[in-house]
Design an enzyme around this catalytic site. Structure first.
Site, short mmCIF file in Angstrom:
data_model
loop_
_atom_site.label_atom_id
_atom_site.label_comp_id
_atom_site.label_asym_id
_atom_site.label_seq_id
_atom_site.Cartn_x
_atom_site.Cartn_y
_atom_site.Cartn_z
N LYS A 245 33.09 24.68 4.12
CA LYS A 245 33.24 23.22 4.12
C LYS A 245 34.55 22.86 4.78
O LYS A 245 35.57 23.48 4.50
CB LYS A 245 33.23 22.71 2.68
N ARG B 264 0.80 -1.22 0.00
CA ARG B 264 0.00 0.00 0.00
C ARG B 264 0.84 1.28 0.00
O ARG B 264 0.33 2.36 -0.23
CB ARG B 264 -0.96 -0.01 1.21
N ASN C 5 38.80 38.93 9.62
CA ASN C 5 37.66 39.44 8.85
C ASN C 5 37.88 39.11 7.39
O ASN C 5 38.92 39.46 6.80
CB ASN C 5 37.52 40.94 9.04
#
Ligand code: UD1
Ligand code: CA
Length: 470
Positions: free
Chosen positions: A360, A16, A386
């Site tokens: 990453k 189903r 920065n």
């Protein structure tokens, strides 16, 4: 409690579902259905889990191997049922393959994800008294379609289970107690009599619930355990039942978290996995997903539109419109809107991954900021750095990945390409628009761009020349 075994039935075709995958592989809040059942059995006191696999057996084995392969506290094994001859046959296969013939044996349908550990524990205990041969979990649900109907005598004692397809119209009308597909047996009695199940019924199958009548015919006691919360007994046979189970699981988890001190702007719009944790005073905004082994500390803002998979975040983080996978964020980390933190990202205290930033396999040091439009890969970044808008670590040469090391207090001007392997020493400054191909020593200025020349009056002359052409 004496070594309880759980047999989980997961060999069925799951017709189903209309799926190319095993029914029990389908996930609820990021966890395969079979693991919901196994985890509930383990939390309910079962130390040995036997899974009956058949249809898509390799897929189920792989899921189980990944989830429990390394666990020392519980033994999880798979037994193959090569022919699907019914739930009674499945249990017989499990007993024959494992030799289990003693102690409490819990049998759980693999499509029963919402049974609570407390209920399973109550169950295990119910057959540990040496008197009760079996217990069967029952519910009364608004829609009884598909469930076996339990026939009770006037005193409320169980007589037998009748599958829906074998019921007369009158039985369908009058029997409201439903078989939830969760059983506990005295292992010795189960093993002694499992062979007595026949298949003379509408489906020609060996029905496990026939054990009720069989045990009773031997003079053994069979108990009914009714749970008032019928959602515990909901079977998942179709996609809409899967979605309903997801809704119920979500509400249970979010209700628990709210009770523990987490704020949800709208608890119907946040999907938190069953093994995730969130600390108090954290606010969960809509469209937030926490998946797998994700743990978030206190006083954080999560979302909106955020998906965290296997992420650990400390306290005081703001994680707005962020996708993060296999990443660690320490305290007071600021992400997004629209940050993508890929596996191996480690953001130290007070660091920032801002808008349209992808990171990453990199460490971003304390207080370091990557605020806008950047890609940082395979990088070790010190503290107080920065990174100007639009700067990129060029970590891939088409064949190999190379590393970038950025020291403490470095200032990288906007639109800088750091061609890896790259090294920028402590306190160095890189001029905007640079292509960095050589190491920049500590405290140096690195400039890697064409020098600007101005030609006086050129633009004016150019315009005049264009006008003259008209
Ligand atoms: C079953 C019960 C029904 C109960 C309902 C609760 C039987 C005969 N019926 O019906 O009384 O109300 O669960 O949800 O038990 N399976 C195998 N091998 C087989 C057949 C099934 O491992 O040969 C597994 C399936 O993968 C599934 C579980 O057993 O996880 C139950 O089978 P399913 O076909 O879903 O039974 P239901 O019709 O739902
Ligand atoms: Ca079912």
């Amino acid at each position: 409690m004496a070594n309880a075994t759980a047999i989980i039935l997961a060999a069925g075709e799951g017709t189903r579902m209309k799926s190319n995958h095993a029914k029990v592989a389908h996930e609820i809040l990021g966890k395969p259905m079979v693991c919901w059942v196994a985890d509930a059995a383990i939390a309910g006191g079962c130390t040995r889990i036997v899974l009956v696999v058949g249809s898509h057996a390799d897929e189920v084995r792989a899921i189980v191997g990944a989830a429990y392969g390394e666990r020392a506290d519980v033994s999880v094994e798979c037994v193959e049922q090569t022919e699907r001859l019914g739930t009674g046959h499945a249990v017989r296969c499990a007993l024959e393959a494992t030799g289990v013939d003693a102690g409490p044996v819990v049998v759980l349908n693999g499509d029963l994800p919402l049974a609570r550990p407390e209920t399973i524990r109550r169950f295990v205990e119910s057959v540990a008294d040496g008197v009760t041969a079996a217990s069967i979990l029952t519910i009364t649900a608004p829609d009884p379609t598909g469930y076996g109907r339990i026939e009770l005598d006037a005193g409320g004692n169980v007589i037998r289970n009748i599958e829906q397809k074998d019921c007369t119209p009158e039985q369908l009308e009058t029997l409201h107690e439903l078989n939830a597909g969760c059983y506990a047996f005295d292992g010795a009695k189960l093993a002694a009599h499992i062979g007595e199940i026949g298949h003379d019924n509408a489906q020609g199958e060996y029905y496990l619930p026939d054990m009720i009548e069989i045990l009773r015919s031997h003079g053994d006691r069979v108990a009914v355990v009714h749970v008032n919360d019928y959602t515990e007994g909901l079977g998942v046979n179709s996609r809409s039942e899967l979605a309903r189970a997801t809704r119920i699981a979500r509400d249970r988890i979010n209700d628990r978290l709210m009770a523990e001190g987490v704020t949800f702007i709208d608890p119907t719009q946040a999907w938190i996995g069953p093994d995730c944790t969130i600390g108090r005073d954290t606010v969960v905004w809509p469209q937030t997903f926490l998946i797998g082994d994700t743990h978030v500390g206190e006083d954080c803002q999560l979302g909106p539109q955020t998906r965290l998979t296997n992420v650990r975040a400390g306290d005081g983080c703001v994680i707005d419109e962020t996708v993060a996978i296999d990443a660690v964020l320490e305290n007071a980390v600021d992400c997004g809107p629209r940050a993508y933190l890929r596996p191996g990202t480690h953001m130290l205290d007070g660091s920032k991954a801002g808008t349209h930033v992808e990171i990453k396999k990199s460490t971003i040091g304390e207080g370091s900021k990557v605020p806008h439009l950047s890609y940082i890969g395979d990088t070790t970044m010190g503290s107080g750095v920065n990174i100007g808008a639009g700067s990129i670590t060029c970590n891939y040469d088409g064949v190999h990945k190379h590393k970038t090391v950025i020291g403490d207090g470095v200032f990288v001007g906007s639109d800088t390409m750091m061609v890896a392997p790259a090294e920028i020493g402590d306190g160095a400054l890189v001029a905007a628009g640079s292509v960095i191909t050589k190491p920049v020593p500590a405290d140096a200025l690195g400039v890697g761009r064409a020098r600007q020349t101005n030609i006086e009056g050129w633009a004016h002359k150019h315009r005049e020349a264009l006008k003259a052409q008209k």
